[in-house]
Design an enzyme around this catalytic site. Structure first.
Site, mmCIF file in Angstrom:
data_model
loop_
_atom_site.group_PDB
_atom_site.id
_atom_site.type_symbol
_atom_site.label_atom_id
_atom_site.label_comp_id
_atom_site.label_asym_id
_atom_site.label_seq_id
_atom_site.Cartn_x
_atom_site.Cartn_y
_atom_site.Cartn_z
ATOM 1 N N ASP A 45 0.840 -1.195 0.000
ATOM 2 C CA ASP A 45 0.000 0.000 0.000
ATOM 3 C C ASP A 45 0.876 1.246 0.000
ATOM 4 O OD1 ASP A 45 -2.976 1.095 0.817
ATOM 5 O OD2 ASP A 45 -1.383 2.299 1.725
ATOM 6 N N TYR A 50 3.039 9.922 -0.725
ATOM 7 C CA TYR A 50 4.151 9.392 0.066
ATOM 8 C C TYR A 50 5.500 9.621 -0.619
ATOM 9 C CZ TYR A 50 0.377 6.684 2.294
ATOM 10 O OH TYR A 50 -0.781 6.284 2.920
ATOM 11 N N LYS A 75 -2.809 5.928 -4.253
ATOM 12 C CA LYS A 75 -3.863 6.904 -3.985
ATOM 13 C C LYS A 75 -3.579 8.218 -4.696
ATOM 14 C CE LYS A 75 -3.711 4.893 0.622
ATOM 15 N NZ LYS A 75 -2.299 4.466 0.529
ATOM 16 N N HIS A 108 -7.492 9.884 -2.059
ATOM 17 C CA HIS A 108 -6.841 9.840 -0.756
ATOM 18 C C HIS A 108 -7.668 10.527 0.339
ATOM 19 C CE1 HIS A 108 -2.499 9.446 0.990
ATOM 20 N NE2 HIS A 108 -3.410 9.211 1.915
#
Length: 279
Positions: A45, A50, A75, A108
């Site tokens: 994930d 990120y 996401k 997200h």
């Protein structure tokens, strides 16, 4: 050890246990994902936000495995909710992850000041074009989900939300289940806050498991999908070893009764932050 899978509402099978890379620095991601794959994880994930999608793709590509055997979730970045921006973001994630198809792509955050209509239309387009095997959302509340059901064609397959013993979100889990939306739990151990809780420590000692294993097993028995994060291979293996035991109903109830409605992350009805702007 075989990780059980859950059938999403479009038939796609998702491993119930995965490995999360939130807050793992790009320079550490390849090593971390490689160690997770060594431990047996086959669900990773990540997210555009990120900053480590490319490294996730590098690790899977370099590993001695068919990349199709690794389920990958990512996401949509908060800055890309406009329709054309979201379409470009899907293509960018495909390129960074080095995949022809992303297994699961999520919005997200709902971003109440901006909205998610155009973003969801873009995800529907990516799904229709075969770029995305399944689409869903993250941090959505029931009122967001009702709008998706009432106004759009494709139902979300997943809702990824903050869930842990101090924030059980019982009503939202029930709403998801009623509408055939799989729940994924992020921050599953509340960033470690619950591991010293006397109730969890007592259960762990009594059954010969660690507090983290007890909490992760609680999530699994609730039917949620969970993806703990660690940089330590020994901890990765410990987190993976949660299918050889079951919690008794009484212990499940004791853990659920710890709820404080206490978040470690933002409230989805208030969070509007876009990367690159002040918080």
């Amino acid at each position: 050890m075989t990780v059980p899978t859950i059938a999403l509402n479009n038939g796609v099978q998702i491993p119930q246990l995965g490995f999360g890379v939130f807050q793992i620095k790009p320079q550490d991601t390849v090593q971390a994902v490689t160690a997770a794959l060594d431990a047996g994880y086959r669900h990773i994930d990540t997210a555009e936000m990120y900053g480590n999608e490319q490294q996730v793709g590098d690790a899977i590509k370099a590993y001695d495995i068919d990349p199709a055997e690794v389920f990958v979730t990512t996401k949509l970045n908060n800055g890309f909710h406009a329709y054309d921006d979201a379409l470009r973001a899907i293509d960018a994630s495909l390129a960074d992850l080095q995949r022809e198809q992303i297994d699961l792509f999520l919005i997200h955050w709902p971003l109440p000041a901006i909205g998610f209509d155009d973003a969801w239309r873009a995800l529907e387009k990516g799904y229709a074009d075969g770029k995305l095997r399944a689409i869903g959302v993250s941090n959505f509340q029931p009122h967001h989900l009702r709008r998706l059901h009432e106004e759009f064609t494709v139902r979300p397959a997943v809702n990824q939300i903050e869930v842990h013993p101090y924030l059980t979100q019982t009503d939202l889990l029930a709403f998801d289940a009623e509408h055939e939306i799989a729940t994924e739990a992020w921050s599953p151990i509340a960033q470690g806050l619950v591991l010293d809780d006397p109730v969890i420590v007592e259960i762990a000692g009594r059954i010969g498991r660690t507090p983290a294993q007890v909490v992760l097993r609680w999530h699994i028995q609730l039917g949620s999908i969970v993806f703990p994060k660690s940089l330590q291979p020994a901890r990765m293996a410990e987190n993976f070893d949660i299918f050889g035991f079951e919690l008794a109903d009484d212990d499940m109830a004791l853990i659920s009764a710890l709820n404080r409605d206490e978040r470690t992350g933002p409230n989805p009805d208030e969070f509007n932050w876009i990367p690159g702007t002040p918080r």
